[in-house]
Design a protein around this motif. Structure first.
Motif, mmCIF file in Angstrom:
data_model
loop_
_atom_site.group_PDB
_atom_site.id
_atom_site.type_symbol
_atom_site.label_atom_id
_atom_site.label_comp_id
_atom_site.label_asym_id
_atom_site.label_seq_id
_atom_site.Cartn_x
_atom_site.Cartn_y
_atom_site.Cartn_z
ATOM 1 N N PHE A 123 0.780 -1.233 0.000
ATOM 2 C CA PHE A 123 0.000 0.000 0.000
ATOM 3 C C PHE A 123 0.819 1.294 0.000
ATOM 4 O O PHE A 123 0.365 2.307 -0.519
ATOM 5 C CB PHE A 123 -0.905 0.039 1.242
ATOM 6 C CG PHE A 123 -2.185 -0.717 1.058
ATOM 7 C CD1 PHE A 123 -3.255 -0.140 0.393
ATOM 8 C CD2 PHE A 123 -2.325 -1.996 1.546
ATOM 9 C CE1 PHE A 123 -4.437 -0.833 0.219
ATOM 10 C CE2 PHE A 123 -3.498 -2.707 1.374
ATOM 11 C CZ PHE A 123 -4.555 -2.117 0.713
ATOM 12 N N LEU A 165 -3.020 -11.473 -1.226
ATOM 13 C CA LEU A 165 -3.032 -11.477 0.235
ATOM 14 C C LEU A 165 -3.647 -10.169 0.715
ATOM 15 O O LEU A 165 -3.687 -9.193 -0.030
ATOM 16 C CB LEU A 165 -1.607 -11.600 0.768
ATOM 17 C CG LEU A 165 -0.651 -10.516 0.297
ATOM 18 C CD1 LEU A 165 0.027 -9.854 1.460
ATOM 19 C CD2 LEU A 165 0.373 -11.124 -0.645
ATOM 20 N N GLU A 171 -0.192 4.517 7.809
ATOM 21 C CA GLU A 171 0.905 5.427 7.453
ATOM 22 C C GLU A 171 0.725 6.747 8.195
ATOM 23 O O GLU A 171 -0.403 7.231 8.335
ATOM 24 C CB GLU A 171 0.921 5.735 5.938
ATOM 25 C CG GLU A 171 0.828 4.542 5.001
ATOM 26 C CD GLU A 171 2.076 3.657 4.967
ATOM 27 O OE1 GLU A 171 3.053 3.966 5.676
ATOM 28 O OE2 GLU A 171 2.049 2.632 4.258
ATOM 29 N N GLY A 324 5.091 -5.789 9.262
ATOM 30 C CA GLY A 324 6.384 -5.113 9.282
ATOM 31 C C GLY A 324 6.234 -3.698 8.789
ATOM 32 O O GLY A 324 5.216 -3.331 8.179
HETATM 33 P P1 HAM Z 1 5.811 -6.375 4.039
HETATM 34 O O1 HAM Z 1 6.654 -6.831 5.171
HETATM 35 O O2 HAM Z 1 6.279 -6.653 2.674
HETATM 36 O O3 HAM Z 1 5.596 -4.816 4.242
HETATM 37 O O4 HAM Z 1 4.351 -6.993 4.192
HETATM 38 C C1 HAM Z 1 3.634 -6.864 5.393
HETATM 39 C C2 HAM Z 1 3.051 -8.210 5.794
HETATM 40 O O5 HAM Z 1 2.270 -8.756 4.737
HETATM 41 C C3 HAM Z 1 4.072 -9.290 6.088
HETATM 42 O O6 HAM Z 1 4.622 -9.177 7.373
HETATM 43 C C4 HAM Z 1 3.213 -10.549 5.977
HETATM 44 O O7 HAM Z 1 2.471 -10.765 7.162
HETATM 45 C C5 HAM Z 1 2.250 -10.167 4.875
HETATM 46 N N1 HAM Z 1 2.663 -10.823 3.626
HETATM 47 C C6 HAM Z 1 3.652 -10.464 2.796
HETATM 48 N N2 HAM Z 1 3.720 -11.316 1.743
HETATM 49 C C7 HAM Z 1 2.759 -12.232 1.931
HETATM 50 C C8 HAM Z 1 2.282 -13.368 1.192
HETATM 51 N N3 HAM Z 1 2.810 -13.714 0.027
HETATM 52 N N4 HAM Z 1 1.232 -14.068 1.695
HETATM 53 C C9 HAM Z 1 0.647 -13.726 2.860
HETATM 54 N N5 HAM Z 1 1.041 -12.659 3.584
HETATM 55 C C10 HAM Z 1 2.079 -11.926 3.143
HETATM 56 C C11 HAM Z 1 4.904 -4.036 3.375
HETATM 57 O O8 HAM Z 1 4.148 -4.436 2.538
HETATM 58 C C12 HAM Z 1 5.062 -2.552 3.662
HETATM 59 N N6 HAM Z 1 4.309 -1.801 2.648
HETATM 60 C C13 HAM Z 1 4.592 -2.213 5.064
HETATM 61 C C14 HAM Z 1 4.721 -0.768 5.377
HETATM 62 C C15 HAM Z 1 3.716 0.138 5.443
HETATM 63 N N7 HAM Z 1 5.865 -0.135 5.608
HETATM 64 C C16 HAM Z 1 5.598 1.144 5.818
HETATM 65 N N8 HAM Z 1 4.295 1.331 5.714
#
Ligand code: HAM
Length: 473
Positions: A123, A165, A171, A324
């Motif tokens: 996002f 997902l 934010e 995260g």
């Molecule tokens: P991210 O760590 O890539 O961060 O994704 C956040 C969460 O999405 C992960 O900790 C996990 O729980 C879930 N996730 C990621 N990939 C998968 C998958 N293939 N299947 C199921 N769950 C998944 C972000 O996306 C950043 N945009 C977070 C952020 C917001 N940082 C700053 N603002």
């Protein structure tokens, strides 16, 4: 069959795009291939890594959705919904090449109009784009934005890892005080606690400012280059594309080597060091269970200073990242806005639901209808719809079994649902403009006019509540 589907899914997968060429092409006429008869069944199969969330599972999801929305409201976040599809360029510019998301996982394609676009893999980039596009920088800061919805990553599907997902995303723009970093972690902690999740650990690290990060990357590359032959092929490539990603490579030999590598924390500039120190003091004050993980670098390239992850572990010790986030003070500028500090995090809702089930957390329970409407005969059937809406407008939930003919069958349903009041509309009542109101607890019943119906029902419901919760004298 399963093999066939896998191959097809592979064939259909859009190739990850390395070089971004945003070209305008003439609109194309797209011909749709009609699948051969032998492939027909595939139409009845959701794509690999994408699934239906069926009604049975929805109470868990509902609890998560409600919990996130409530937390967002309590912490002053406003909801923002951004499109599922954006220009590919936005994600490449934010998340950067050299990351798995851009190099391997992004779903990108060319539209009929020739635009290179992508399904959002997260996002933050879209929210940052919206922040700039709508001139939000003039609003009083900090600006807190919350989103929830599906994101797409062409990852290798397995339990807890999907290609579609769901994420809850928070934010905050316009404030670089570490108290905001602590507040974001406090909010994440509140959500996982409120959802009844156990064995949760927060891992935090600081990767410093853009400049200190560059100095660190140089030192890391210098260290790894000298022992390059001990790294896996991927990590060797990462040395030139994204050296920090070597730190969370799952290969044993890479983990062994990077364990002795220089740490980002030793390269922090004075301001970043003070920032991190304050954050840790706030976390101690909040009593959030955290540990410092000096190898934590995150899989997206826009972070500066604070990074963190939320981990759970099951009985066998298997660990899952539930969420995260971190600071990304340079992203808004990088995308063309004015320099604006920002911090946020995303929660993986699919994994949270799995974790709730593992922890035997109770799913959401919707309020049950306390009233049942039974009808007999064509005219009564017609009038009963009106009756349903009379009750509903007064906030009284009613159940019915309109499709069933016999009164006996309908009353059986009323009993099964444990209804406290049954409103019965027969042929006679339908003609008279009346209805029978039956108190299912005492067994008494009376006939009332349509105008008096709501009051009569309310009276019984109220007396039942009084019976269930007698006032202490
Ligand atoms: P991210 O760590 O890539 O961060 O994704 C956040 C969460 O999405 C992960 O900790 C996990 O729980 C879930 N996730 C990621 N990939 C998968 C998958 N293939 N299947 C199921 N769950 C998944 C972000 O996306 C950043 N945009 C977070 C952020 C917001 N940082 C700053 N603002």
């Amino acid at each position: 069959m399963a093999q066939k589907q896998t191959n097809k899914a592979k064939k259909e997968a859009p190739k990850p795009v390395k070089k971004v060429a945003v070209q305008k092409a003439a609109p194309k006429k797209v011909s749709v291939d009609v699948p051969a008869v032998s492939e027909k069944e595939l139409l009845l199969q959701s794509l690999r890594g994408m699934r239906d969330i069926l009604p049975d599972e929805q109470p868990y999801w509902e609890r998560v959705r409600r919990s996130l929305s409530n937390a967002a409201q309590e912490y002053g976040f406003q909801r923002i919904d951004v499109p599922t599809v954006e220009y590919l360029h936005l994600f490449v510019r934010s998340i950067k090449e050299g990351t798995d998301i851009i190099d391997k996982e992004i779903y990108s394609f060319e539209t009929r109009g020739g635009d290179r676009v992508a399904l959002r893999p997260e996002f933050s980039a879209g929210v940052a784009r919206a922040y700039i596009q709508h001139g939000m920088s003039v609003l009083p800061k900090p600006i807190r934005l919350f989103s929830m919805g599906p994101v797409f990553r062409y990852d290798r599907p397995q339990e807890g890892r999907y290609r579609e997902l769901w994420q809850g995303n928070f934010e905050i723009f316009g404030e670089d005080d570490p108290i905001l970093d602590a507040q974001v972690l406090q909010l994440a902690y509140r959500v996982v606690q409120e959802l009844g999740l156990k064995n949760i650990e927060f891992q935090v690290n600081s990767i410093g400012s853009t400049e200190s990060r560059k100095r660190y990357e140089k030192a890391l590359v210098r260290f790894l280059e000298s022992q390059k032959q001990k790294l896996c092929q991927n990590c060797r490539e990462r040395l030139s594309t994204n050296p920090m990603r070597t730190l969370d490579c799952k290969e044993d030999k890479c983990a062994q080597l990077t364990a002795t590598a220089p740490q980002a924390i030793d390269f922090l500039d004075d301001e970043s060091r003070a920032h991190f120190k304050s954050l840790l003091e706030y976390l101690d004050e909040l009593e959030i269970p955290y540990s410092i993980n000096t190898r934590l670098v995150r899989g997206l390239d826009y972070y500066t200073r604070t990074v963190f992850e939320i981990w759970s572990s099951d009985r066998e010790g298997k660990k899952y990242a539930l969420g995260g986030g971190g600071r990304y003070d340079g992203l808004i500028r990088e995308l063309g806005g004015e320099s604006t500090p920002a911090i946020g995090f995303g929660l993986g809702l699919d994994r949270i639901v799995l974790e709730m089930k593992r922890n035997q957390v109770r799913p959401y329970e919707a309020a049950k209808p306390r009233v049942f409407i039974a009808q007999l005969g064509d005219l009564a059937k017609k009038k009963s719809l009106r009756l349903f809406s009379d009750l509903e407008k007064h906030g009284i939930l009613a159940a019915e079994s309109f499709g069933r003919g016999s009164l006996k069958a309908q009353l059986r349903v009323a009993n099964r649902l444990g209804s406290e009041v049954t409103v019965i509309l027969g042929q006679k009542e339908a003609l008279d403009g009346t209805a029978i109101v039956k108190d299912m607890v005492s067994g008494t019943q009376e006939t009332v006019t349509r105008e008096k119906l709501v009051d009569a029902v309310k009276k019984i419901l109220k007396s039942n509540v009084a019976l269930a919760h007698p006032k202490k004298s």
